[in-house]
Design a protein around this motif. Sequence first.
Motif, mmCIF file in Angstrom:
data_model
loop_
_atom_site.group_PDB
_atom_site.id
_atom_site.type_symbol
_atom_site.label_atom_id
_atom_site.label_comp_id
_atom_site.label_asym_id
_atom_site.label_seq_id
_atom_site.Cartn_x
_atom_site.Cartn_y
_atom_site.Cartn_z
ATOM 1 N N ILE A 140 -5.493 9.523 2.238
ATOM 2 C CA ILE A 140 -6.526 10.294 1.550
ATOM 3 C C ILE A 140 -7.902 9.766 1.942
ATOM 4 O O ILE A 140 -8.152 8.560 1.853
ATOM 5 C CB ILE A 140 -6.357 10.182 0.024
ATOM 6 N N GLY A 141 -8.790 10.648 2.357
ATOM 7 C CA GLY A 141 -10.179 10.278 2.607
ATOM 8 C C GLY A 141 -10.944 10.326 1.305
ATOM 9 O O GLY A 141 -10.829 11.287 0.551
ATOM 10 N N VAL A 142 -11.709 9.269 1.024
ATOM 11 C CA VAL A 142 -12.429 9.175 -0.244
ATOM 12 C C VAL A 142 -13.894 8.824 0.000
ATOM 13 O O VAL A 142 -14.265 8.337 1.066
ATOM 14 C CB VAL A 142 -11.788 8.126 -1.182
ATOM 15 N N TYR A 143 -14.700 9.059 -1.038
ATOM 16 C CA TYR A 143 -16.123 8.757 -0.953
ATOM 17 C C TYR A 143 -16.406 7.277 -1.160
ATOM 18 O O TYR A 143 -17.254 6.696 -0.498
ATOM 19 C CB TYR A 143 -16.896 9.576 -1.992
ATOM 20 N N GLN A 144 -15.687 6.635 -2.102
ATOM 21 C CA GLN A 144 -15.968 5.240 -2.428
ATOM 22 C C GLN A 144 -14.690 4.502 -2.804
ATOM 23 O O GLN A 144 -13.753 5.110 -3.320
ATOM 24 C CB GLN A 144 -16.961 5.164 -3.591
ATOM 25 N N LEU A 145 -14.653 3.191 -2.527
ATOM 26 C CA LEU A 145 -13.550 2.312 -2.915
ATOM 27 C C LEU A 145 -14.146 1.044 -3.524
ATOM 28 O O LEU A 145 -15.330 0.744 -3.321
ATOM 29 C CB LEU A 145 -12.674 1.967 -1.697
ATOM 30 N N PRO A 146 -13.339 0.269 -4.251
ATOM 31 C CA PRO A 146 -13.869 -0.933 -4.906
ATOM 32 C C PRO A 146 -14.562 -1.887 -3.937
ATOM 33 O O PRO A 146 -14.083 -2.125 -2.829
ATOM 34 C CB PRO A 146 -12.606 -1.590 -5.495
ATOM 35 N N LYS A 147 -15.693 -2.418 -4.386
ATOM 36 C CA LYS A 147 -16.440 -3.461 -3.663
ATOM 37 C C LYS A 147 -16.844 -3.071 -2.250
ATOM 38 O O LYS A 147 -16.959 -3.908 -1.372
ATOM 39 C CB LYS A 147 -15.641 -4.764 -3.624
ATOM 40 N N ASN A 148 -17.014 -1.777 -2.002
ATOM 41 C CA ASN A 148 -17.425 -1.264 -0.693
ATOM 42 C C ASN A 148 -16.341 -1.421 0.380
ATOM 43 O O ASN A 148 -16.623 -1.402 1.575
ATOM 44 C CB ASN A 148 -18.742 -1.894 -0.227
ATOM 45 N N ALA A 149 -15.092 -1.612 -0.040
ATOM 46 C CA ALA A 149 -13.987 -1.722 0.915
ATOM 47 C C ALA A 149 -13.794 -0.400 1.636
ATOM 48 O O ALA A 149 -14.004 0.672 1.059
ATOM 49 C CB ALA A 149 -12.697 -2.116 0.198
ATOM 50 N N ALA A 150 -13.378 -0.467 2.878
ATOM 51 C CA ALA A 150 -13.135 0.740 3.670
ATOM 52 C C ALA A 150 -11.732 1.297 3.444
ATOM 53 O O ALA A 150 -11.500 2.485 3.648
ATOM 54 C CB ALA A 150 -13.322 0.441 5.151
ATOM 55 N N ILE A 151 -10.811 0.436 3.012
ATOM 56 C CA ILE A 151 -9.398 0.811 2.908
ATOM 57 C C ILE A 151 -8.827 0.266 1.607
ATOM 58 O O ILE A 151 -9.190 -0.824 1.165
ATOM 59 C CB ILE A 151 -8.579 0.193 4.076
ATOM 60 N N GLU A 152 -7.891 1.021 1.031
ATOM 61 C CA GLU A 152 -7.081 0.527 -0.089
ATOM 62 C C GLU A 152 -5.668 1.049 0.119
ATOM 63 O O GLU A 152 -5.479 2.213 0.486
ATOM 64 C CB GLU A 152 -7.642 0.991 -1.430
ATOM 65 N N VAL A 153 -4.682 0.181 -0.085
ATOM 66 C CA VAL A 153 -3.278 0.534 0.142
ATOM 67 C C VAL A 153 -2.482 0.187 -1.099
ATOM 68 O O VAL A 153 -2.604 -0.918 -1.635
ATOM 69 C CB VAL A 153 -2.701 -0.244 1.353
ATOM 70 N N ASP A 154 -1.656 1.139 -1.576
ATOM 71 C CA ASP A 154 -0.698 0.820 -2.635
ATOM 72 C C ASP A 154 0.691 1.219 -2.179
ATOM 73 O O ASP A 154 0.841 1.912 -1.166
ATOM 74 C CB ASP A 154 -1.079 1.451 -3.976
ATOM 75 N N MET A 155 1.720 0.761 -2.898
ATOM 76 C CA MET A 155 3.089 1.039 -2.445
ATOM 77 C C MET A 155 4.093 0.963 -3.576
ATOM 78 O O MET A 155 3.831 0.348 -4.614
ATOM 79 C CB MET A 155 3.479 0.080 -1.330
ATOM 80 N N ILE A 156 5.234 1.596 -3.343
ATOM 81 C CA ILE A 156 6.393 1.517 -4.225
ATOM 82 C C ILE A 156 7.557 1.040 -3.372
ATOM 83 O O ILE A 156 7.799 1.576 -2.284
ATOM 84 C CB ILE A 156 6.715 2.874 -4.867
ATOM 85 N N VAL A 157 8.277 0.044 -3.876
ATOM 86 C CA VAL A 157 9.330 -0.619 -3.126
ATOM 87 C C VAL A 157 10.632 -0.607 -3.921
ATOM 88 O O VAL A 157 10.620 -0.859 -5.128
ATOM 89 C CB VAL A 157 8.930 -2.092 -2.838
ATOM 90 N N ALA A 158 11.751 -0.317 -3.261
ATOM 91 C CA ALA A 158 13.079 -0.425 -3.876
ATOM 92 C C ALA A 158 13.719 -1.724 -3.414
ATOM 93 O O ALA A 158 13.677 -2.065 -2.229
ATOM 94 C CB ALA A 158 13.957 0.755 -3.476
ATOM 95 N N LEU A 159 14.320 -2.448 -4.364
ATOM 96 C CA LEU A 159 14.992 -3.702 -4.050
ATOM 97 C C LEU A 159 16.499 -3.481 -3.927
ATOM 98 O O LEU A 159 17.051 -2.532 -4.493
ATOM 99 C CB LEU A 159 14.710 -4.726 -5.165
#
Length: 164
Positions: A140-159
């Motif tokens: 997703i392209g966004v206008y702003q992220l925390p602390k001026n970061a260029a990228i943010e990544v989240d994930m869901i993992v199965a164990l």
Amino acid sequence: MIPHMTCDERFIALAKELDYDIYGESSVGGHYAPLVRHHDELYVSGLVPRVNGKIQYPGRVGLELTMGDAQAAASLSAMRGLALIVDAIGSLDKIKSLLRVTVYVKSTADFVDLSEVANGASDVFSHVLGDAGKHTRTTIGVYQLPKNAAIEVDMIVALRPSLL
């Protein structure tokens, strides 16, 4: 991917190659958890490319940052996520499947190569986790992220249930 190495060994080798301290800080800036475990799933909060409390690759992709910068930022965010998982469960070899990854890219309005930026994270997951690193992904392209970061990544993992 080198088949005779474990996920943990590949992770450590890649961290050395990228000069990334996998035992570095994983501070939280609010009232939330960086990772939540629910039965055999892990939900990893959005991670920006931060090292020792400082945002790496600040700015906007397509303006201050190049494609290479953005991919490196995505790689670093992915490595931070894997480090959180190691800290929580002790081994990346306990991962059955990386179910879902979302990559947020702070970019200019005319920057359209968002999925190529996200490949920086996906390549890390594939290299370290092998087949378990195949995942669904939204970028997703966004206008702003925390602390001026260029990228943010989240994930869901199965164990792996037998290793819980």
